[in-house]
Design a protein around this motif. Structure first.
Motif, PDB file in Angstrom:
ATOM      1  N   SER A   1      -9.062   2.439  -5.858  1.00 50.25           N
ATOM      2  CA  SER A   1     -10.152   2.593  -4.890  1.00 50.25           C
ATOM      3  C   SER A   1      -9.992   3.848  -4.038  1.00 50.25           C
ATOM      4  O   SER A   1     -10.916   4.230  -3.309  1.00 50.25           O
ATOM      5  CB  SER A   1     -10.219   1.373  -3.966  1.00 50.25           C
ATOM      6  OG  SER A   1      -9.233   1.431  -2.942  1.00 50.25           O
ATOM      7  N   LEU A   2      -8.819   4.497  -4.113  1.00 46.02           N
ATOM      8  CA  LEU A   2      -8.506   5.667  -3.277  1.00 46.02           C
ATOM      9  C   LEU A   2      -8.674   5.372  -1.786  1.00 46.02           C
ATOM     10  O   LEU A   2      -9.024   6.247  -0.997  1.00 46.02           O
ATOM     11  CB  LEU A   2      -9.377   6.875  -3.674  1.00 46.02           C
ATOM     12  CG  LEU A   2      -9.203   7.379  -5.105  1.00 46.02           C
ATOM     13  CD1 LEU A   2     -10.092   8.598  -5.342  1.00 46.02           C
ATOM     14  CD2 LEU A   2      -7.740   7.722  -5.387  1.00 46.02           C
ATOM     15  N   GLY A   3      -8.436   4.113  -1.418  1.00 51.76           N
ATOM     16  CA  GLY A   3      -8.539   3.727  -0.016  1.00 51.76           C
ATOM     17  C   GLY A   3      -9.875   3.134   0.376  1.00 51.76           C
ATOM     18  O   GLY A   3     -10.045   2.665   1.508  1.00 51.76           O
TER      19      GLY A   3
ATOM     20  N   ILE B   1      -6.056  -1.208  -4.955  1.00 52.76           N
ATOM     21  CA  ILE B   1      -5.991  -0.324  -3.794  1.00 52.76           C
ATOM     22  C   ILE B   1      -5.849   1.127  -4.241  1.00 52.76           C
ATOM     23  O   ILE B   1      -6.539   2.020  -3.726  1.00 52.76           O
ATOM     24  CB  ILE B   1      -4.820  -0.741  -2.881  1.00 52.76           C
ATOM     25  CG1 ILE B   1      -5.055  -2.170  -2.359  1.00 52.76           C
ATOM     26  CG2 ILE B   1      -4.655   0.238  -1.720  1.00 52.76           C
ATOM     27  CD1 ILE B   1      -3.871  -2.778  -1.652  1.00 52.76           C
ATOM     28  N   ARG B   2      -4.998   1.350  -5.229  1.00 48.04           N
ATOM     29  CA  ARG B   2      -4.793   2.707  -5.732  1.00 48.04           C
ATOM     30  C   ARG B   2      -6.062   3.255  -6.375  1.00 48.04           C
ATOM     31  O   ARG B   2      -6.476   4.382  -6.096  1.00 48.04           O
ATOM     32  CB  ARG B   2      -3.651   2.718  -6.740  1.00 48.04           C
ATOM     33  CG  ARG B   2      -3.385   4.080  -7.355  1.00 48.04           C
ATOM     34  CD  ARG B   2      -2.266   4.020  -8.375  1.00 48.04           C
ATOM     35  NE  ARG B   2      -1.933   5.353  -8.868  1.00 48.04           N
ATOM     36  CZ  ARG B   2      -0.988   5.604  -9.763  1.00 48.04           C
ATOM     37  NH1 ARG B   2      -0.279   4.606 -10.264  1.00 48.04           N
ATOM     38  NH2 ARG B   2      -0.738   6.834 -10.151  1.00 48.04           N
TER      39      ARG B   2
ATOM     40  N   GLN C   1      -6.409   5.995   5.037  1.00 45.49           N
ATOM     41  CA  GLN C   1      -7.635   5.206   5.145  1.00 45.49           C
ATOM     42  C   GLN C   1      -7.369   3.867   5.838  1.00 45.49           C
ATOM     43  O   GLN C   1      -8.186   3.401   6.642  1.00 45.49           O
ATOM     44  CB  GLN C   1      -8.247   4.973   3.763  1.00 45.49           C
ATOM     45  CG  GLN C   1      -8.927   6.189   3.167  1.00 45.49           C
ATOM     46  CD  GLN C   1     -10.061   6.702   4.025  1.00 45.49           C
ATOM     47  OE1 GLN C   1     -10.849   5.945   4.572  1.00 45.49           O
ATOM     48  NE2 GLN C   1     -10.134   8.015   4.164  1.00 45.49           N
TER      49      GLN C   1
ATOM     50  N   ARG D   1      -3.226   9.156   0.849  1.00 43.50           N
ATOM     51  CA  ARG D   1      -4.664   8.940   1.009  1.00 43.50           C
ATOM     52  C   ARG D   1      -4.965   7.482   1.354  1.00 43.50           C
ATOM     53  O   ARG D   1      -5.764   7.192   2.250  1.00 43.50           O
ATOM     54  CB  ARG D   1      -5.384   9.347  -0.276  1.00 43.50           C
ATOM     55  CG  ARG D   1      -6.890   9.187  -0.224  1.00 43.50           C
ATOM     56  CD  ARG D   1      -7.596  10.016  -1.268  1.00 43.50           C
ATOM     57  NE  ARG D   1      -6.848  10.167  -2.507  1.00 43.50           N
ATOM     58  CZ  ARG D   1      -7.192  10.996  -3.478  1.00 43.50           C
ATOM     59  NH1 ARG D   1      -8.268  11.745  -3.345  1.00 43.50           N
ATOM     60  NH2 ARG D   1      -6.475  11.098  -4.585  1.00 43.50           N
ATOM     61  N   GLU D   2      -4.343   6.557   0.654  1.00 43.78           N
ATOM     62  CA  GLU D   2      -4.606   5.149   0.877  1.00 43.78           C
ATOM     63  C   GLU D   2      -4.120   4.693   2.254  1.00 43.78           C
ATOM     64  O   GLU D   2      -4.821   3.969   2.967  1.00 43.78           O
ATOM     65  CB  GLU D   2      -3.935   4.315  -0.223  1.00 43.78           C
ATOM     66  CG  GLU D   2      -4.537   4.505  -1.603  1.00 43.78           C
ATOM     67  CD  GLU D   2      -3.975   5.723  -2.357  1.00 43.78           C
ATOM     68  OE1 GLU D   2      -3.285   6.542  -1.704  1.00 43.78           O
ATOM     69  OE2 GLU D   2      -4.214   5.833  -3.563  1.00 43.78           O
TER      70      GLU D   2
ATOM     71  N   VAL E   1       0.862  -1.186   0.000  1.00 44.01           N
ATOM     72  CA  VAL E   1       0.000   0.000   0.000  1.00 44.01           C
ATOM     73  C   VAL E   1       0.895   1.231   0.000  1.00 44.01           C
ATOM     74  O   VAL E   1       1.778   1.371   0.849  1.00 44.01           O
ATOM     75  CB  VAL E   1      -0.935   0.035   1.224  1.00 44.01           C
ATOM     76  CG1 VAL E   1      -1.800   1.297   1.205  1.00 44.01           C
ATOM     77  CG2 VAL E   1      -1.822  -1.202   1.253  1.00 44.01           C
TER      78      VAL E   1
END
Length: 293
Positions: A174-176, A171-172, A41, A37-38, A33
């Motif tokens: 989804s923006l977290g 994951i990227r 979260q 931002r990620e 990760v």
């Protein structure tokens, strides 16, 4: 206490590079990760990293990243997080993407077991079968978070390898949101059995459907099921669906992008349900997060 790494030949550096490959991630049951931002979260949703790789020269140059780094330092003082300090050159080697902010974390895989999922009154569940593209799944997670679904069940048919839920690109994209949405990973036949036993209406989205999605009752307990753009839903879903729903198409193409069609279906549910609030039944415990590693 952090450990400083200075060599490109360090075994941990080589290992992180290998984790770009799904086989290595699955073998270790861990994922990468990156990004402020990620990572924020992840920490907000109580995911504790196994390892943290930090390039302070990069991280401390940005106020937002520096604040997150302070949180990490505080976390490492009370949780078993192994900290590694790396140079800008090493960070460029291990970074999966650009603009990572000088922070890269390793997390164990996480998900909720299907039988551990607490059901709300008239649950609102999304099922995605055999999603092929990480960007699509990441976009679906963002929409799922925005629509407040109760769970995303990612399933695969018997002959499929299964969606790579923990791909760093998911994951990227989804923006977290991958951390805020309850995720279940299960085989298609097990999901169908589980839904039937709980009297949850299966709405299978297919270009060959006979019920327009806007004419479908989405106030009841529902599982909206969408499938791969290339192959659509497996015959198991089409056979066991309570309704085969369709998004009308007026042009020459016969389907939409998976994330777009899923967004239409989820927001139709939100539109129909309006401001209705559904609370967790009092006898249901919160979901237990399964972590490997």
């Amino acid at each position: 206490m952090s450990v400083t790494i200075t060599s490109l030949q360090n075994r941990r550096i080589k290992r992180i590079v290998k984790l770009r490959n799904r086989r290595h991630r699955d073998d270790e049951q861990v994922t990468i990760v990156e990004g402020v931002r990620e990572i924020r979260q992840a920490l907000l949703h109580n995911r504790i990293p196994l390892e943290a790789y930090v390039c302070r020269e990069i991280a401390e140059a940005d106020a937002e990243t520096a604040e997150l780094l302070s949180q990490l330092d505080a976390l490492a003082s009370i949780k078993p997080v192994q900290m590694y300090e790396v140079t800008p050159e090493l960070f460029a080697k291990i970074a999966y993407r650009g603009e990572s902010g000088g922070l890269l974390f390793i997390f164990s895989y996480w998900h909720v077991a299907l039988n551990e999922l607490p059901l709300k009154i008239n649950p609102f569940i999304l099922v995605v079968e055999n999603a092929e593209k990480p960007g699509n799944l990441g976009a679906i997670l963002r929409t799922a978070d925005a629509c407040g679904i109760d769970a995303l069940i990612v399933c695969h048919s018997p002959n499929a390898s299964g969606t790579d839920v923990f791909n760093p690109n998911v994951i990227r994209a989804s923006l977290g949101a991958v951390f805020s949405v309850t995720i279940i990973i299960e085989k298609t036949n097990h999901v169908i059995d589980w839904l039937h036993k709980r009297n949850i209406c299966i709405l299978a989205a297919t270009p060959d459907g006979d019920v327009p999605y806007t004419s479908t009752d989405m106030l009841q307990s529902i599982a909206i099921v969408t499938g791969s753009e290339a192959l659509g839903l497996s015959s198991s879903w089409l056979t066991h669906a309570d309704y085969r729903i369709v998004i009308p198409m007026q042009g020459v193409v016969d389907s939409l992008n998976l994330s777009v069609s899923t967004a239409l279906l989820l927001y139709e549910t939100v539109r129909q349900r309006g401001s209705l609030k559904h609370s967790v039944l009092s006898d249901q415990p919160p979901p237990k997060i399964l972590e490997q590693g």
